[in-house]
Design a protein around this motif. Sequence first.
Motif, PDB file in Angstrom:
ATOM      1  N   VAL A  32       0.847  -1.201   0.000  1.00  0.00           N
ATOM      2  CA  VAL A  32       0.000   0.000   0.000  1.00  0.00           C
ATOM      3  C   VAL A  32       0.881   1.249   0.000  1.00  0.00           C
ATOM      4  O   VAL A  32       1.535   1.560   1.006  1.00  0.00           O
ATOM      5  N   PRO A  33       0.909   1.992  -1.119  1.00  0.00           N
ATOM      6  CA  PRO A  33       1.721   3.219  -1.161  1.00  0.00           C
ATOM      7  C   PRO A  33       1.048   4.324  -0.373  1.00  0.00           C
ATOM      8  O   PRO A  33      -0.173   4.401  -0.283  1.00  0.00           O
ATOM      9  N   LEU A  34       1.855   5.192   0.222  1.00  0.00           N
ATOM     10  CA  LEU A  34       1.326   6.300   1.012  1.00  0.00           C
ATOM     11  C   LEU A  34       1.608   7.634   0.336  1.00  0.00           C
ATOM     12  O   LEU A  34       2.727   7.856  -0.150  1.00  0.00           O
ATOM     13  N   SER A  50       5.181   0.971  11.636  1.00  0.00           N
ATOM     14  CA  SER A  50       3.944   0.901  10.854  1.00  0.00           C
ATOM     15  C   SER A  50       4.175   1.166   9.365  1.00  0.00           C
ATOM     16  O   SER A  50       3.300   0.907   8.549  1.00  0.00           O
ATOM     17  N   VAL A  51       5.351   1.693   9.031  1.00  0.00           N
ATOM     18  CA  VAL A  51       5.618   2.043   7.625  1.00  0.00           C
ATOM     19  C   VAL A  51       6.966   1.467   7.199  1.00  0.00           C
ATOM     20  O   VAL A  51       7.778   1.079   8.036  1.00  0.00           O
ATOM     21  N   GLU A  52       7.162   1.408   5.887  1.00  0.00           N
ATOM     22  CA  GLU A  52       8.476   0.977   5.400  1.00  0.00           C
ATOM     23  C   GLU A  52       8.816   1.753   4.128  1.00  0.00           C
ATOM     24  O   GLU A  52       7.921   2.091   3.345  1.00  0.00           O
ATOM     25  N   PRO A  53      10.100   2.051   3.927  1.00  0.00           N
ATOM     26  CA  PRO A  53      10.462   2.833   2.749  1.00  0.00           C
ATOM     27  C   PRO A  53      10.493   1.984   1.483  1.00  0.00           C
ATOM     28  O   PRO A  53      10.822   0.797   1.520  1.00  0.00           O
ATOM     29  N   GLY A  54      10.123   2.624   0.369  1.00  0.00           N
ATOM     30  CA  GLY A  54      10.286   1.989  -0.944  1.00  0.00           C
ATOM     31  C   GLY A  54      11.337   2.763  -1.697  1.00  0.00           C
ATOM     32  O   GLY A  54      12.060   3.563  -1.102  1.00  0.00           O
ATOM     33  N   TYR A  59       5.537   2.978   2.198  1.00  0.00           N
ATOM     34  CA  TYR A  59       4.423   2.031   2.140  1.00  0.00           C
ATOM     35  C   TYR A  59       4.038   1.650   3.556  1.00  0.00           C
ATOM     36  O   TYR A  59       4.836   1.787   4.489  1.00  0.00           O
ATOM     37  N   LEU A  60       2.833   1.114   3.713  1.00  0.00           N
ATOM     38  CA  LEU A  60       2.479   0.517   4.993  1.00  0.00           C
ATOM     39  C   LEU A  60       3.328  -0.735   5.160  1.00  0.00           C
ATOM     40  O   LEU A  60       3.607  -1.435   4.180  1.00  0.00           O
ATOM     41  N   ARG A  61       3.723  -1.008   6.406  1.00  0.00           N
ATOM     42  CA  ARG A  61       4.567  -2.188   6.621  1.00  0.00           C
ATOM     43  C   ARG A  61       3.781  -3.478   6.429  1.00  0.00           C
ATOM     44  O   ARG A  61       2.633  -3.596   6.850  1.00  0.00           O
TER      45      ARG A  61
END
Length: 164
Positions: A32-34, A50-54, A59-61
């Motif tokens: 899921v992109p933010l 809760s998030v992770e880098p692309g 993105y959501l983790r």
Amino acid sequence: MFNAQGESLVPWRLVENWKCVLCGKCCINHRVPLLFKEYARIEPKYGPRSVEPGEKEFYLRILPNGNCFFLRKKGKLFVCRIHNEKPYACRIFPFRISRTAKYGYDELSFFKYGGEAFHVYLEKNCRGIVLGEPSLEFTGRTIPRFLQLYLETVADRKVPTELC
Ligand code: SF4
Ligand code: SF4
């Protein structure tokens, strides 16, 4: 039809109706992109886990078991822990809307709304989709509601969607 991400899309004219069956499939192994403003809201509130880098965006983790960080099981159903503030990409799922026939099917995806032209598709892997002749509920209520979401999100307003 598959897009660049390998997703299979179906134009709205081949869909009888859509109703979320709370299967949770779109929240498992789904990136899921933010939007930046979503990242800026979610990360401080729910923490860096809760998030992770692309490569270009956050993105959501996705947890090691494939579940979205915010997915919770409630009995046999799956629910979103941040339903009222879920990212735009989640709120509009399984619809894909554009002003041009971005994913093909020129005629089958064409939808006129408020005097304007749109092209409406759904992601075929959603279990809530029933293929067939479009029902009045689908064309008169469901699609317009998602078009409102598409348009109002641009103007940064929120429209409630299904509890998924
Ligand atoms: S939107 Fe579709 S895939 Fe996601 S929970 Fe609802 S029915 Fe399942
Ligand atoms: S709807 Fe909720 S649980 Fe599902 S992917 Fe989006 S944020 Fe995660």
